[in-house]
Design an enzyme around this catalytic site. Structure first.
Site, short mmCIF file in Angstrom:
data_model
loop_
_atom_site.label_atom_id
_atom_site.label_comp_id
_atom_site.label_asym_id
_atom_site.label_seq_id
_atom_site.Cartn_x
_atom_site.Cartn_y
_atom_site.Cartn_z
N HIS A 84 -13.62 -23.45 -29.16
CA HIS A 84 -12.78 -23.33 -30.36
C HIS A 84 -12.27 -24.70 -30.78
O HIS A 84 -11.25 -25.17 -30.28
CB HIS A 84 -11.64 -22.35 -30.01
N HIS B 197 -9.89 -15.70 -35.88
CA HIS B 197 -8.54 -16.05 -35.44
C HIS B 197 -7.66 -14.81 -35.70
O HIS B 197 -7.64 -14.29 -36.82
CB HIS B 197 -7.97 -17.20 -36.26
N GLU C 176 -2.30 -14.86 -33.95
CA GLU C 176 -1.75 -16.22 -33.84
C GLU C 176 -0.43 -16.26 -34.62
O GLU C 176 0.63 -16.35 -34.02
CB GLU C 176 -2.75 -17.23 -34.41
N ASP D 134 -8.75 -27.01 -30.43
CA ASP D 134 -8.50 -26.66 -31.85
C ASP D 134 -8.73 -27.84 -32.80
O ASP D 134 -9.75 -27.89 -33.47
CB ASP D 134 -7.08 -26.09 -32.02
ZN LIG Z 1 -8.53 -22.62 -34.75
#
Ligand SMILES: [Zn+2]
Length: 347
Positions: free
Chosen positions: A19, A203, A206, A284
């Site tokens: 990711h 995603h 989150e 990320d």
């Molecule tokens: Zn991400």
């Protein structure tokens, strides 16, 4: 503080990353170089200046501010060779951390809005995919990322246009703000991608609740969740993730930063792992946060992972990857050597 043996363990371990976003990961030195070459001004002309600018925007505007920084820094890419240079820089950086397999999310619409033709972006990325393996020994697998805040029509168009790039793109993902952009909005894009044989991830959980993880699984039919922090609020969901071996590709530092976790000590990764949910750790958007080696160090130092749990997490990044299972023997050979060594030393 980690001891030298632990730092060595993290550095020497063959690693995979599930990711990481290309457009959010352009090294700032390279962005400055490309900006100069292409006559695209940036808000500062040193990496320290960029850092100060980024920090002031993020402080003011959180996730929206991040999108502005992302767009501004990415605007230095104009030509095929610029896109190639960005991925080559990521591959070089990966190799320096002993990352041998990397799943990169790519965002074309972010470039489309500046009038850059799709082939310019994709051919640059394609070329880097080939060169990265030859030059740095890093296998790159692309996941096309939908910005969920865009219209469903624009996302469907993007997914359709991937047909031409099926040889280089293996997955579909979706990012940006969850609130106000329910999964159902992009059901058609995901159905199309499923028909095309793409691996599906999104995603979720989150900046919104566990229900969004359920929606990604039920409505979009994903087999991976990016982040997934909020699953801890729902015991049935936790059991489902465990029983169905759905990987949560987590990014702890990023989660701190967007408020999805309060601190490293409170980050849900270790609890999810101990509940039997497969998790992996990724970086990320490393220039804004930290790189993978540092994420692993923080897991040991602050997030209550034991060494064995970190090894298991690192193994998951290969085991539940799209195409990286072939590296498991390399990983297992390293792990058994490390464990033997540890036993011999303690005797
Ligand atoms: Zn991400």
């Amino acid at each position: 503080m980690l001891n030298t043996r632990q730092m060595k363990m993290i550095l020497n371990m063959p690693k995979a990353e599930n990711h990481i976003h290309i457009e959010g990961s352009i090294p700032w030195e390279l962005a400055l170089e490309l900006g100069q070459k292409n006559h695209v001004p940036l808000p500062a002309d040193t990496t320290e200046g960029i850092r100060e600018w980024v920090q002031s925007i993020l402080k003011k505007d959180g996730l929206n501010g991040f999108m502005l920084c992302d767009r501004t820094i990415n605007s230095v890419c104009l030509h095929e060779e610029d896109y190639e240079a960005v991925v080559m820089a990521l591959a070089k950086n990966a190799a320096s951390q002993n990352v041998i397999y990397q799943e990169l999310h790519l965002d074309y619409p972010l470039n489309e809005e500046r009038g850059i033709p799709m082939e310019v972006v994709m051919e640059g990325y394609r070329s880097a995919q080939k060169k990265a393996k030859a030059l740095y020994g890093v296998e790159i697998v692309y996941i096309a990322g939908l910005d969920r805040t865009l219209s469903s029509e624009q996302c469907v168009r993007f997914v359709r246009s991937l047909e031409k790039y099926r040889d280089m793109v293996d997955g579909l993902g979706m990012d940006c703000e969850e609130k106000g952009h329910p999964c159902i909005k992009h059901k058609e894009s995901y159905a199309l991608a499923k028909d095309m044989g793409l691996f599906l991830t999104a995603h979720a959980g989150e900046d919104d609740g566990a229900y969004n993880i359920w929606d990604a699984i039920r409505e979009l039919k994903v087999t991976r969740i990016d982040h997934g922090c909020r699953c801890l609020d729902d015991a049935v969901l936790m059991k489902y993730l465990k029983d169905n071996e759905i990987l949560c590709a987590m990014c702890p530092t990023s989660n701190l930063w967007t408020g999805a976790a309060g601190s490293y000590e409170e980050h849900p990764a270790v609890d999810m792992m101990r509940a039997g949910i497969p998790i992996s750790i990724s970086s990320d958007d490393p220039p804004y946060m930290v790189d993978l080696v540092q994420e692993y160090a923080l897991a040991l130092e602050k997030m209550h992972f034991t060494e064995d749990e970190l090894i298991q997490t690192a193994r998951n990044a290969f085991l539940y990857s799209i195409k990286g299972q072939k590296y498991l023997p390399v990983f297992d050979q390293w792990a058994s050597g490390f464990i033997d060594n540890k036993c011999n030393k303690s005797h």
